[in-house]
Design a protein around this motif. Sequence first.
Motif, PDB file in Angstrom:
ATOM      1  N   LEU A 204      17.353 -28.029  -5.691  1.00 48.97           N
ATOM      2  CA  LEU A 204      16.179 -28.555  -6.393  1.00 48.97           C
ATOM      3  C   LEU A 204      15.018 -28.774  -5.425  1.00 48.97           C
ATOM      4  N   ARG A 205      15.361 -29.116  -4.188  1.00 47.66           N
ATOM      5  CA  ARG A 205      14.341 -29.370  -3.160  1.00 47.66           C
ATOM      6  C   ARG A 205      14.011 -28.104  -2.362  1.00 47.66           C
ATOM      7  N   HIS A 206      15.037 -27.288  -2.130  1.00 46.96           N
ATOM      8  CA  HIS A 206      14.878 -26.069  -1.337  1.00 46.96           C
ATOM      9  C   HIS A 206      15.500 -24.895  -2.099  1.00 46.96           C
ATOM     10  N   PRO A 207      14.786 -24.308  -3.027  1.00 47.02           N
ATOM     11  CA  PRO A 207      15.350 -23.261  -3.884  1.00 47.02           C
ATOM     12  C   PRO A 207      15.695 -21.961  -3.165  1.00 47.02           C
ATOM     13  N   SER A 208      15.254 -21.791  -1.925  1.00 49.08           N
ATOM     14  CA  SER A 208      15.555 -20.551  -1.203  1.00 49.08           C
ATOM     15  C   SER A 208      16.854 -20.638  -0.394  1.00 49.08           C
ATOM     16  N   VAL A 209      17.537 -21.772  -0.472  1.00 50.74           N
ATOM     17  CA  VAL A 209      18.750 -21.972   0.332  1.00 50.74           C
ATOM     18  C   VAL A 209      19.958 -21.326  -0.323  1.00 50.74           C
ATOM     19  N   ARG A 210      20.780 -20.673   0.493  1.00 50.05           N
ATOM     20  CA  ARG A 210      22.057 -20.131   0.046  1.00 50.05           C
ATOM     21  C   ARG A 210      23.193 -20.829   0.775  1.00 50.05           C
ATOM     22  N   LEU A 211      24.348 -20.858   0.134  1.00 49.54           N
ATOM     23  CA  LEU A 211      25.534 -21.508   0.703  1.00 49.54           C
ATOM     24  C   LEU A 211      26.616 -20.475   0.959  1.00 49.54           C
ATOM     25  N   LEU A 212      27.109 -20.438   2.209  1.00 47.62           N
ATOM     26  CA  LEU A 212      28.244 -19.592   2.566  1.00 47.62           C
ATOM     27  C   LEU A 212      29.496 -20.463   2.645  1.00 47.62           C
ATOM     28  N   VAL A 213      30.519 -20.083   1.916  1.00 46.02           N
ATOM     29  CA  VAL A 213      31.808 -20.778   1.967  1.00 46.02           C
ATOM     30  C   VAL A 213      32.810 -19.813   2.573  1.00 46.02           C
ATOM     31  N   VAL A 214      33.168 -20.046   3.826  1.00 52.39           N
ATOM     32  CA  VAL A 214      34.053 -19.152   4.563  1.00 52.39           C
ATOM     33  C   VAL A 214      35.468 -19.711   4.538  1.00 52.39           C
TER      34      VAL A 214
END
Length: 288
Positions: free
Chosen positions: A153-163
Motif C-alpha cells: 500500500l505504501r510501496h506498490p513497486s515492491v516484490r517479495l521473493l520467498v526462497v
Amino acid sequence: GLRRPGPRVFRSLLALVRLVKETGACLLHANGSRAMFYAGLAGRLSGRSVIWHLRISDQDPQLDWLLVWMATRIIAISEAVKARLNRWPRAYGRCTVVPNGLDLATFVTAKEPAVVRGSLGIGPEERVIGTVGRLVPFKGHRYLLQAFAGVRLRHPSVRLLVVGDGPERDSLEQQLHKMGLDGTVQFTGHRCDVPDLLSVMEIFVLPSIGEHFGRVLLEAMALEKPVVGTQAGGVLEVVEDGVTGVLVPPANPEALAEGIIRLLDDPTQARAMGRAGRRRVETYFNLR
C-alpha cells in the motif's frame, strides 16, 4: 529412532562401542539429541568423554535428563539454546556457547545482480525484499504475507521473493491468492544459489516465531543486507536492533510491515545497516 526402540537400538549401540575401541577414539562428539543418546551410552560403556553439540532450544523432558547426565561437556549454538539446560544448573555450568559461523571466503555470489533479476523476471524499476528458509509454520511466512500486503500500500513497486520449500507452500500460495497478491510474490522453491538470490534483495526479512540461531541471517548480513527480523530466540544474538537491522515482536504483521517500510523509506539508513551487518559477521561470526 528413539520413540519406538527395538533390537536395532542395541545392535547400533554395540556396533558404536566396537568402533570406538577399534579406532582408539578418545572423544565422541554427538551432533544432536539422537546422536547424543547413542554416543552417551557408548561413552559410558567404553570410558570415553562425550560432547553434546546442542542445536535445538526445545526441551525434551523425557530425554534431556539422561543426555545431560551422560554429557562430559555441552556446546550450544546460542544462549537461547543454552537456556534449554536451565533445569540442570550443573549441566548449565558445563555448557559453552559456540555460535554458528560463516565461511566468508566461500560464501560469495556467482552472478551479477542484473542477471539474477532478469532470470527472475524482475523489472528494473521494481524493488525487492525477500526471505530464505523452510516453509514450515514456525518460520512465520503467513505473517510476512500479511505484512507485505501493508507494505504494498505504501510501496506498490515492491516484490517479495520467498526462497525455500516445505509443507506450508500450498497454503501460503492460497493465502496470497486470497489476499490479491498474485504476481507480486514469487516462490522460488528450493535453490542452491542462495548468495545470488540474496544479492537482489534490498532488505532481508526473517519473520520467524522462534529461532534456535538463524544462520541465514549471517548469510544476508555477509552480503550487506539490512535485516528486518523478529525478537525470537537466537535472532537477538545475531542482529543488533537499530544497528544492523530492525527487530519487531514475532507474530505481529503490523510491526513487521512498519519495520520493512521504515527501511524502504530510508535507503541511506538501510545501506548503513547493511555495512554494519557485514562488519558484525566479520568480527563475531567468521568461521575462520
